[in-house]
Every structure is written in C-alpha cells, then in structure tokens.
Design an enzyme around this catalytic site. Sequence first.
Site, PDB file in Angstrom:
ATOM      1  N   ASP A 133       8.928  49.517  86.529  1.00 24.44           N
ATOM      2  CA  ASP A 133       8.692  49.459  87.976  1.00 24.44           C
ATOM      3  C   ASP A 133      10.019  49.182  88.663  1.00 24.44           C
ATOM      4  OD1 ASP A 133       8.569  46.893  86.717  1.00 24.44           O
ATOM      5  OD2 ASP A 133       7.925  46.027  88.615  1.00 24.44           O
ATOM      6  N   GLU A 198       7.150  44.005  86.755  1.00 22.62           N
ATOM      7  CA  GLU A 198       8.177  42.960  86.700  1.00 22.62           C
ATOM      8  C   GLU A 198       8.633  42.538  88.086  1.00 22.62           C
ATOM      9  OE1 GLU A 198      12.058  40.955  86.258  1.00 22.62           O
ATOM     10  OE2 GLU A 198      11.653  42.758  87.387  1.00 22.62           O
ATOM     11  N   ASP A 227      17.855  43.480  80.829  1.00 18.76           N
ATOM     12  CA  ASP A 227      17.440  43.569  82.227  1.00 18.76           C
ATOM     13  C   ASP A 227      18.361  42.754  83.124  1.00 18.76           C
ATOM     14  OD1 ASP A 227      15.902  44.295  84.372  1.00 18.76           O
ATOM     15  OD2 ASP A 227      14.371  42.768  84.043  1.00 18.76           O
TER      16      ASP A 227
HETATM   17 ZN    ZN Z   1      14.795  44.257  86.214  1.00 23.74          ZN
END
Ligand code: ZN
Length: 507
Positions: A133, A198, A227
């Site tokens: 996302d 997320e 991430d």
């Molecule tokens: Zn992220």
Amino acid sequence: MDPKLGRMASSLLASLLLLEGAMFSPSSPPAGLLEKVFRYIDLHQNEFVQTLKEWVVVESDSVQPLPRLRQELFRMMALAADKLRCLGASVDSVDSGVQQLPNGQTLPIPPIILAELGSDPKKPTVCFYGHLDVQPARQEDGWLTDPYTLTEVDGKLYGRGATDNKGPVLAWINAVSTFRSLEEDLPVNIKFVIEGMEEAGSVGLEELVRKEKDRFFSRVDYIVISDNLWLSQRKPALTYGTRGNSYFTVEVKCRDQDFHSGTFGGILNEPMADLVALLGSLVDSSGHILIPGIYDQVAPVTEEERKMYKAIDLDLEEYRNSSQVKRFLFDTKEEILMHLWRYPSLSIHGIEGAFDEPGAKTVIPGQVTGKFSIRLVPHMNMSVVEKQVKQHLEYTFSKRNSSNQMAVSMTLGLQPWIANIKDNQYLAAKRAITTVFGTEPDMIRDGSTIPIARIFQDIIQKSVMMLPLGAVDDGEHSQNEKINRWNYIEGSKLFAAFFLEMAKLHY
Ligand SMILES: [Zn+2]
Ligand SMILES: *[C@@H]1O[C@H](CO)[C@@H](O)[C@H](O)[C@H]1NC(C)=O
Ligand SMILES: *[C@@H]1O[C@H](CO)[C@@H](O)[C@H](O)[C@H]1NC(C)=O
Ligand SMILES: *[C@@H]1O[C@H](CO)[C@@H](O)[C@H](O)[C@H]1NC(C)=O
C-alpha cells in the site's frame, strides 16, 4: 509456473548462456554462482524496472478510505500473489476482515499474503516483510510527473511507492526469480509476509502474526524488513534499533467554562499558568530531561558503539542546511546521532483548550490539556517512566499550591526495539553489502518508532533486521518519491548475495 513465463525464462536462460560463452574464453575459470546471478540481474534490469512500473500504476492508497481505492488495493495484493505463485511459492491470501471507520462505515481490509518457498530443514528460513500500500499522491500536490506512472529521469525512477515499499519488495522477488530462472537451488527457505495496510497502521497484522506464530512462523529463523532508508545517498546501511514512544496528557482544570480576564483576572489560579509551569519543568534548554531518574535505565555507551558512530557517513553541514536549522544542540556527528537514536528525548506537542486563533481575546481558559511525549530507548521501562513522569508533575504542581485539579495520563506506549548485531543475519548482510557495494554499511538506528520490528521480535522471538535499499533523498511519503535504478538493481543483487551468505553462516 505459467507456461508462457516458463518459456520466457528458458529462452532468457539460453541467451544468457550464449552470452556467457561469448564473454569467457575456455581458459577462464568457470564463473561462480554469485557472478552468474549478478550478471543475470544486470542483463534483466529493464524487465525488473518494467515490473515495478506495473506495480506503481496501481493506486494502492490505504490512507484515504474510499471504496475505489480499496479495490485497487485488492488488485495490488492479487498481482503480488500471482507473481509469487509464478515463482513456485505456495501462497495464502489471508482474509483480514473489515476496517471500522470513525464515521461508522466499514471497508474490507486487503488480504495479507503469507507465502513460502522451500522447506529444506538443512537450510535457514528467512522471512521477508514488506507492504504494497502507499500514501496518497496527486500530481497537483507538486509532483513533476504523474505519481502513478513510473518515470525515469537521470537514473531516478519516480513514482508513488517506488521506494516505500514496492521497489524493495520486488527487489527481493527479483533475487528469488533470478535463482529460479538460472535453475539454481535457492540457498535459503523463504517466507513472505506482505500486507496492504501499513500506511494505515497495519490493521490486522499483529493479530495475524500472533495467530500464525506456531504455524506459518514456527520454522522462521530470521526476519528481514526493508522499509526504511539509508542515512546517505551512496553508502548502504543496516538498521538495528528504533526508539519507542510514551505519550502523555496533563490536564489542569478550574471549571468547565472559560473566564473573562476583566472579571476574574487577579483572583484565580489560572489553569494555563499552572500548565505552562508544568510543561516548563520537563526539559531544559540543552535538551536535558528534568524528570528525576529518567536516565537511570538508559544503556551506557560502549566503546564498540562509539566506533560505529564514528564510522557513519553523515555530512553535518549538509544535514543542517537541508533541515534549515541554524544550530543544533550538539556540534558533532556522534553527539547528534546518539541523541536522535540512543538517548531519550522529550517533546512538547500542544495545548488543547488554549486560545490559538489570530487576534486578541481576553479569555482565561477554564481547563487546558498539555500534550508531550518521550521517545524511549533501551533499557527504559515504560511503567517506570510513567511513574516517574507522574511523580514529577505531581511534585511540581504541589509546589505551586494551586487550587486547580491536575490529572496526568499516559495515552500511548510503544516499546523501543534493538537487535543483537552479532547475530548471523547481520554478519551475512554486512558481507553481502561489502560484496555488492564495496563498502561496509553504516550501522544505524531510527529515532522514530516503527512498531513492526518490535512486534515480530516479541511474538516470534527471532532475530529481526532492517535492511534498507533506498537512498536518504528518496522522499518516502513526499512529493516526487523515487528509487534510483542503481539502488533497485544493486539491491536485488544484495538480496541474492545475502541468501548465499546466510546459507554459508547458518548451522
Ligand atoms: Zn513503508
Ligand atoms: C550550507 O549553506 C551555506 C550557506 O548557505 C553554504 O555556504 C554551504 O556551502 C552549504 N553547505 C553544504 C554542504 O551544502
Ligand atoms: C518494569 O518495571 C516494573 C515495575 O518496576 C516491573 O514489574 C516490570 O517487570 C519491568 N518490566 C520490564 C520489561 O523490565
Ligand atoms: C497555600 O494556600 C493556602 C490557601 O489555599 C494557604 O493557606 C497556605 O498558606 C498556602 N501555602 C503556601 C506554602 O503558600
């Protein structure tokens, strides 16, 4: 595997073998597996970029609660599930129920993908977490290109989600698919956890991890998250810690209604004056927190740590310039980074009930609530911190002999996370980084709170590592988000090299 893809892979393999034949005279030693893998990735980089383009075009925005966008999210997760199936993974798209919106409506939560490739008990099992996302993006907000059309300019691939987090998820998949296409055995068993919520707070993820602890996660040895970003534009990094956060409110109340200063000014203990004194007692002008005992449990700095901070690549002047701050509280790189990452900090955020509009109004607020938070570091204990904050405010308030009422509460508590950097996967990642980038990584932490690492560590109780691929200027969440082609392609190699190093180290 889809038969068409199978054909494509074998014809690619054939052309690769031809190329290898052309490049190496019979007397050269046979190319090692790593070289073969790297060459494959270099040769297929345009295909890898094309796949990223196909993923970026999906407007998988989880933040705006719109049914149309939710459909796009479902489409995104289905694309990823298909991609993983093509690699030969067994894929479970777990239905995660519905999201309750504040307005009473509900929206379906996109499935969380649990996928696995290989279950050889002799190999380590590495679990990769990522999300597909994205944050909202509109060209009118200042994008130079359409945010959902991946556009390459000077080696930079611009597009929403390019670095956060579609690019890194695909880099991992590229690494796996390279071994597959070369018909080489995967050096490790791989599991994927890929979510689509997320940016909206990972709705449903923790619950799923708990539920799957003794099933899907039972044989996981290591967890890798990609991430976050490097600290620099060119030097890779490994992240081994994040700060936690405890958020407080302190309410001072005289009565429910406000007063007029002409009719009550001079005869009251004013709640705002009490609150300003309370907030003013928390931290001094050098950033030192004044709450007694708050530093008692902070881990002492070790000699090894000092060396790590010294080796970190940070241009302080550039950092200061780009932050548009004249002077920080500290002058050296080491002090600045330590105060961002491994010491607690206290920030005052706001006052509810205060007069905050333009103009002059002679109001005396009857009740005000101050808000502040403390970024927590190892080995601070949250319940001890809560007690220390309450005691300090109660003591400070009692000294004022005010007739008002004060109430303190901790409204949010998130633990810090720290990993053992002597763990095998950190060693493997360092070796892989040195192989691919020719330099040791910066060993970094993050000053903010990223709950996912701590959640995995607490529930699965295995080593967690953050292995970022993106450069510091990638602009995640911002306009003109990008990932450099170099980071994406070398990052795919990095994951492949990491698999091989893991296999060597695991016993
Ligand atoms: Zn992220
Ligand atoms: C920082 O800004 C100053 C003043 O604008 C400038 O002279 C200097 O070159 C800049 N330094 C860097 C590293 O960007
Ligand atoms: C934190 O402190 C409380 C009270 O002193 C104690 O009961 C608890 O076990 C501590 N928690 C940790 C994780 O050390
Ligand atoms: C505190 O206030 C009370 C009245 O509310 C007064 O009697 C007392 O003397 C004050 N104490 C101090 C130390 O100012």
